[in-house]
Design a protein around this motif. Structure first.
Motif, PDB file in Angstrom:
ATOM      1  N   PRO A   1       0.820  -1.202   0.000  1.00 54.97           N
ATOM      2  CA  PRO A   1       0.000   0.000   0.000  1.00 54.97           C
ATOM      3  C   PRO A   1       0.863   1.264   0.000  1.00 54.97           C
ATOM      4  O   PRO A   1       1.963   1.289   0.537  1.00 54.97           O
ATOM      5  N   GLN A   2       0.323   2.288  -0.607  1.00 57.96           N
ATOM      6  CA  GLN A   2       0.979   3.585  -0.646  1.00 57.96           C
ATOM      7  C   GLN A   2       0.807   4.254   0.713  1.00 57.96           C
ATOM      8  O   GLN A   2      -0.175   4.047   1.408  1.00 57.96           O
ATOM      9  N   LYS A   3       1.770   5.069   1.110  1.00 59.78           N
ATOM     10  CA  LYS A   3       1.655   5.822   2.358  1.00 59.78           C
ATOM     11  C   LYS A   3       1.268   7.257   2.021  1.00 59.78           C
ATOM     12  O   LYS A   3       1.810   7.845   1.086  1.00 59.78           O
ATOM     13  N   VAL A   4       0.299   7.800   2.751  1.00 56.64           N
ATOM     14  CA  VAL A   4      -0.147   9.175   2.564  1.00 56.64           C
ATOM     15  C   VAL A   4      -0.255   9.847   3.923  1.00 56.64           C
ATOM     16  O   VAL A   4      -0.300   9.181   4.960  1.00 56.64           O
ATOM     17  N   LYS A   5      -0.317  11.175   3.898  1.00 53.81           N
ATOM     18  CA  LYS A   5      -0.343  11.947   5.144  1.00 53.81           C
ATOM     19  C   LYS A   5      -1.554  12.874   5.152  1.00 53.81           C
ATOM     20  O   LYS A   5      -1.989  13.343   4.104  1.00 53.81           O
ATOM     21  N   ALA A   6      -2.085  13.143   6.340  1.00 51.01           N
ATOM     22  CA  ALA A   6      -3.205  14.068   6.494  1.00 51.01           C
ATOM     23  C   ALA A   6      -2.842  15.387   5.828  1.00 51.01           C
ATOM     24  O   ALA A   6      -1.702  15.841   5.883  1.00 51.01           O
ATOM     25  N   GLY A   7      -3.825  15.991   5.176  1.00 50.39           N
ATOM     26  CA  GLY A   7      -3.618  17.241   4.473  1.00 50.39           C
ATOM     27  C   GLY A   7      -3.397  17.051   2.985  1.00 50.39           C
ATOM     28  O   GLY A   7      -3.556  17.986   2.212  1.00 50.39           O
ATOM     29  N   GLU A   8      -3.032  15.826   2.560  1.00 48.83           N
ATOM     30  CA  GLU A   8      -2.841  15.556   1.138  1.00 48.83           C
ATOM     31  C   GLU A   8      -4.194  15.386   0.464  1.00 48.83           C
ATOM     32  O   GLU A   8      -5.153  14.915   1.073  1.00 48.83           O
ATOM     33  N   LYS A   9      -4.260  15.749  -0.815  1.00 49.64           N
ATOM     34  CA  LYS A   9      -5.467  15.494  -1.605  1.00 49.64           C
ATOM     35  C   LYS A   9      -5.425  14.047  -2.047  1.00 49.64           C
ATOM     36  O   LYS A   9      -4.432  13.585  -2.596  1.00 49.64           O
ATOM     37  N   VAL A  10      -6.498  13.321  -1.768  1.00 50.07           N
ATOM     38  CA  VAL A  10      -6.556  11.899  -2.080  1.00 50.07           C
ATOM     39  C   VAL A  10      -7.785  11.601  -2.918  1.00 50.07           C
ATOM     40  O   VAL A  10      -8.713  12.398  -2.995  1.00 50.07           O
ATOM     41  N   GLY A  11      -7.791  10.427  -3.505  1.00 49.19           N
ATOM     42  CA  GLY A  11      -8.931   9.967  -4.283  1.00 49.19           C
ATOM     43  C   GLY A  11      -9.662   8.864  -3.548  1.00 49.19           C
ATOM     44  O   GLY A  11      -9.330   8.530  -2.407  1.00 49.19           O
ATOM     45  N   PRO A  12     -10.653   8.292  -4.184  1.00 50.00           N
ATOM     46  CA  PRO A  12     -11.442   7.232  -3.561  1.00 50.00           C
ATOM     47  C   PRO A  12     -10.587   6.041  -3.158  1.00 50.00           C
ATOM     48  O   PRO A  12      -9.659   5.663  -3.856  1.00 50.00           O
ATOM     49  N   GLY A  13     -10.914   5.493  -2.011  1.00 50.94           N
ATOM     50  CA  GLY A  13     -10.206   4.323  -1.519  1.00 50.94           C
ATOM     51  C   GLY A  13     -10.349   4.187  -0.023  1.00 50.94           C
ATOM     52  O   GLY A  13     -11.116   4.903   0.620  1.00 50.94           O
ATOM     53  N   THR A  14      -9.612   3.265   0.549  1.00 44.06           N
ATOM     54  CA  THR A  14      -9.607   3.030   1.982  1.00 44.06           C
ATOM     55  C   THR A  14      -8.264   3.480   2.528  1.00 44.06           C
ATOM     56  O   THR A  14      -7.226   3.138   1.981  1.00 44.06           O
ATOM     57  N   TYR A  15      -8.298   4.241   3.599  1.00 44.12           N
ATOM     58  CA  TYR A  15      -7.096   4.777   4.238  1.00 44.12           C
ATOM     59  C   TYR A  15      -7.058   4.249   5.664  1.00 44.12           C
ATOM     60  O   TYR A  15      -7.996   4.446   6.429  1.00 44.12           O
ATOM     61  N   VAL A  16      -5.974   3.538   6.013  1.00 43.37           N
ATOM     62  CA  VAL A  16      -5.862   2.877   7.307  1.00 43.37           C
ATOM     63  C   VAL A  16      -4.797   3.582   8.127  1.00 43.37           C
ATOM     64  O   VAL A  16      -3.639   3.681   7.711  1.00 43.37           O
ATOM     65  N   CYS A  17      -5.178   4.070   9.319  1.00 41.41           N
ATOM     66  CA  CYS A  17      -4.251   4.748  10.220  1.00 41.41           C
ATOM     67  C   CYS A  17      -3.125   3.787  10.606  1.00 41.41           C
ATOM     68  O   CYS A  17      -3.386   2.648  10.990  1.00 41.41           O
ATOM     69  N   ILE A  18      -1.878   4.253  10.507  1.00 36.80           N
ATOM     70  CA  ILE A  18      -0.760   3.359  10.827  1.00 36.80           C
ATOM     71  C   ILE A  18      -0.563   3.184  12.329  1.00 36.80           C
ATOM     72  O   ILE A  18       0.124   2.270  12.750  1.00 36.80           O
ATOM     73  N   ASP A  19      -1.184   4.052  13.154  1.00 34.19           N
ATOM     74  CA  ASP A  19      -1.057   3.908  14.604  1.00 34.19           C
ATOM     75  C   ASP A  19      -2.142   3.024  15.214  1.00 34.19           C
ATOM     76  O   ASP A  19      -1.849   2.077  15.923  1.00 34.19           O
ATOM     77  N   CYS A  20      -3.419   3.339  14.921  1.00 33.90           N
ATOM     78  CA  CYS A  20      -4.498   2.606  15.598  1.00 33.90           C
ATOM     79  C   CYS A  20      -5.266   1.657  14.678  1.00 33.90           C
ATOM     80  O   CYS A  20      -6.077   0.870  15.147  1.00 33.90           O
ATOM     81  N   GLY A  21      -5.053   1.750  13.360  1.00 37.87           N
ATOM     82  CA  GLY A  21      -5.713   0.842  12.435  1.00 37.87           C
ATOM     83  C   GLY A  21      -7.108   1.247  12.013  1.00 37.87           C
ATOM     84  O   GLY A  21      -7.771   0.526  11.276  1.00 37.87           O
ATOM     85  N   ARG A  22      -7.568   2.432  12.448  1.00 36.71           N
ATOM     86  CA  ARG A  22      -8.905   2.870  12.045  1.00 36.71           C
ATOM     87  C   ARG A  22      -8.938   3.093  10.539  1.00 36.71           C
ATOM     88  O   ARG A  22      -8.021   3.649   9.955  1.00 36.71           O
ATOM     89  N   GLU A  23     -10.010   2.653   9.908  1.00 36.00           N
ATOM     90  CA  GLU A  23     -10.169   2.818   8.467  1.00 36.00           C
ATOM     91  C   GLU A  23     -11.034   4.027   8.165  1.00 36.00           C
ATOM     92  O   GLU A  23     -12.072   4.227   8.792  1.00 36.00           O
TER      93      GLU A  23
END
Length: 74
Positions: A6-28
């Motif tokens: 999976p690609q790594k992204v950071k809050a504040g970036e413009k993203v497209g449709p998909g699922t984003y999983v927090c690397i600390d707590c695992g929340r989707e």
């Protein structure tokens, strides 16, 4: 990039449709819109996510707009 890497992204970036999983707590977080600003994790305020774009689900999805309006299957 493959579904296993999976690609790594950071809050504040413009993203497209998909699922984003927090690397600390695992929340989707599920994003259904194109060009949306990614927010900090609502659970732990982490700013880093692993990204699983919708392009991994269907090979005919090539752009964020395709994900919002998927092509008809043949």
């Amino acid at each position: 990039m493959t579904a296993k890497e999976p690609q790594k992204v950071k809050a504040g970036e413009k993203v497209g449709p998909g699922t984003y999983v927090c690397i600390d707590c695992g929340r989707e977080l599920k994003v259904t819109e194109a060009e949306k600003d990614l927010v900090k994790c609502p659970s732990c305020a982490c700013e880093n996510y692993q990204c699983f774009p919708m392009t991994h689900i269907r090979p005919d999805i090539k752009t964020p707009e395709d994900a919002v309006h998927p092509p008809k299957r043949k």
